[in-house]
Design a protein around this motif. Sequence first.
Motif, PDB file in Angstrom:
ATOM      1  N   UNK B  13      -7.339  34.240  30.282  1.00 57.81           N
ATOM      2  CA  UNK B  13      -8.423  34.160  29.296  1.00 57.81           C
ATOM      3  C   UNK B  13      -9.791  34.142  29.970  1.00 57.81           C
ATOM      4  N   UNK B  14      -9.823  34.524  31.252  1.00 54.86           N
ATOM      5  CA  UNK B  14     -11.115  34.713  31.910  1.00 54.86           C
ATOM      6  C   UNK B  14     -11.870  35.777  31.127  1.00 54.86           C
ATOM      7  N   UNK B  15     -13.206  35.689  31.115  1.00 54.42           N
ATOM      8  CA  UNK B  15     -13.964  36.560  30.211  1.00 54.42           C
ATOM      9  C   UNK B  15     -13.675  38.046  30.436  1.00 54.42           C
ATOM     10  N   UNK B  16     -13.684  38.500  31.692  1.00 53.15           N
ATOM     11  CA  UNK B  16     -13.499  39.932  31.922  1.00 53.15           C
ATOM     12  C   UNK B  16     -12.141  40.418  31.415  1.00 53.15           C
ATOM     13  N   UNK B  18     -10.394  39.036  29.131  1.00 52.86           N
ATOM     14  CA  UNK B  18     -10.364  38.865  27.677  1.00 52.86           C
ATOM     15  C   UNK B  18     -11.060  40.019  26.974  1.00 52.86           C
ATOM     16  N   UNK B  19     -12.251  40.396  27.455  1.00 57.40           N
ATOM     17  CA  UNK B  19     -12.991  41.449  26.738  1.00 57.40           C
ATOM     18  C   UNK B  19     -12.463  42.845  27.053  1.00 57.40           C
ATOM     19  N   UNK B  20     -11.763  43.000  28.156  1.00 56.67           N
ATOM     20  CA  UNK B  20     -11.247  44.320  28.515  1.00 56.67           C
ATOM     21  C   UNK B  20      -9.801  44.511  28.059  1.00 56.67           C
ATOM     22  N   UNK B  21      -9.427  43.892  26.988  1.00 55.39           N
ATOM     23  CA  UNK B  21      -8.105  44.152  26.432  1.00 55.39           C
ATOM     24  C   UNK B  21      -7.218  42.919  26.337  1.00 55.39           C
ATOM     25  N   UNK B  23      -7.725  40.128  24.852  1.00 49.87           N
ATOM     26  CA  UNK B  23      -7.711  39.547  23.509  1.00 49.87           C
ATOM     27  C   UNK B  23      -6.571  40.128  22.681  1.00 49.87           C
ATOM     28  N   UNK B  24      -6.327  41.426  22.851  1.00 50.90           N
ATOM     29  CA  UNK B  24      -5.268  42.094  22.076  1.00 50.90           C
ATOM     30  C   UNK B  24      -3.882  41.540  22.422  1.00 50.90           C
TER      31      UNK B  24
END
Lengths: 482, 86
Positions: B13-16, B18-21, B23-24
């Motif tokens: 769940x590190x930001x990078x 998380x935002x690069x897929x 989250x899905x």
Amino acid sequence: MTYYNNAVITKRELLVRLIKLLNDDELFEKIDRIPLEMRPRTNSPIRCCVHKDRAVIKYKIMAMLGFNISDEEDELTPLKEYAQKAIEGHSLTGDFLTVVDEACSSCVQVNYTVSNLCQGCEGRPCQVNCPKDAITVINGKANIDHQKCVNCGLCQKACPFHAIAYLPVPCEESCPVKAIRKNAEGIEIIDFDKCIHCGKCMMACPFGAISEKSQILNLFYNIKHKEEKTIAMVAPAVLSQFKANSSQILKAIKAVGFSEVIEVAEGAKLTTQNETEELQERLSEGAPFMTTSCCPSYVALTRKHIPEIQSYVSHTPSPMVYTTRMIKERFPDHKVVFIGPCLAKRREAFESKNIDYVLTTEELGAIWGALKIDVLNMDDKSCVSNSVNAESRGYAASGGVTRAIQSVLAKDNNLATQQIDGLTKKSIKLLKTYPRKAPKASFIEVMACEGGCINGPVNLAPSNVSQQTLIKAMNELVTELA
Amino acid sequence: MTDKQTYKVQICCGTMCYIMGGAEIHLLNEKLPVELKERVSIEGIPCLGNCEDNAEKAHPCVLINGETMPKASIQKIINHLLSTIH
């Protein structure tokens, strides 16, 4: 519902790269290299060639810097120059979407096309049934004359081999108000007299050709280099977008460099109170119904497309407006940024004049990525203001405003409510009938996005995930009280 | 299939990531095929630190029974789990 795709990844990678460069003081030096780095010769091109791919990247950056692609005067203007202007805060025009013409694949003019499944049969039902005589058979294959075809679809129905395919134009089909169409060259053009900034076209285009115009660079530069005191107003939907508790998310936002972090849910409490009073007053005066006004895309819809319904729309300001007022009273000299999942809020903020910037959840994620801020590394000691309640955070999901209103009404109220969960061609048609024939419900909640703000166009998490996380963020407050 | 193997999937769940897929990937539980249902535990964990040296190639990252899978996707995870199932 958008499916996660590579165009989304490209957008996020671009945002992260821009912020990284700005943070490392290398923006002007390296911004013009981004297209080359992201689309190296060694990769097989996505479009016709590597040069086209790089041009697409360049223009997507231009939009991210807040420019209309159509404003380009000289093709040789380097990104550096646009970045300079973006940092200085060049004046925004009120339109927040722009079509990257280089990326627009100018999808079909005619939606029906004959595939190679065509058997060139003797019956030729496609040709026989075409009312416009648009089909001829050339070299044993049916062929549709684009000048004659009227997209009726009879040929597709008639073909027993399923050889005729329907090819949509995703942006045009997703637009609920017919605000996007092709110009003579086949490139899409947005008509801003009709556009309600719902962002559906942007999500629908698989070429990523529709970009939002952002303020991210200007905002980040001012916080970092001018040490401008800027207060972050955080929409409740943001709390639904990350796998962490609300306090961790709010702290991670503060860590970007904001002077204060305030939840929009604080203002939502006032919206609930005043909107309930307004509703009771209107109904007692004999009004048949009232609709919500917190969704800016819906408000734009009423103004541009259903003027007859305007007198039924609540006059109570949105949670964002109330929160801004509270902030301006307490911190008159600070700048204010709204952080949320919404494209239409860019427009609402632009019109309100009191809000200096709008940052999307996606952009917040990009800033965290570039600055290596991780929500789970923040301590989870509560930092939530006690003037925030669960109902106010609930505004972020469809049905939330209704629940908030009902929470302040007497328990035995028999208020008939209705939710318009998502603005589509169909739901807009329904709304258009209400001024003539009042609906059964007397309170109507309208959300442009299906599922509410947690499913907004510039979010990060898929809607099933954000639904659960929002409920968690609401429950946090309930358990804290208990 | 007497002793059922279980799997632990930890999503970065590190930001990078998380935002690069990443989250899905939290939708994994809904997408699991029947044979894997009830056998996979899923949790989010803080950044694994894999992105430090080779960012573009790593995210999103998951750990499957402690083993790193870079550039993960729901389908990749399911295929991997099915290939090891007995």
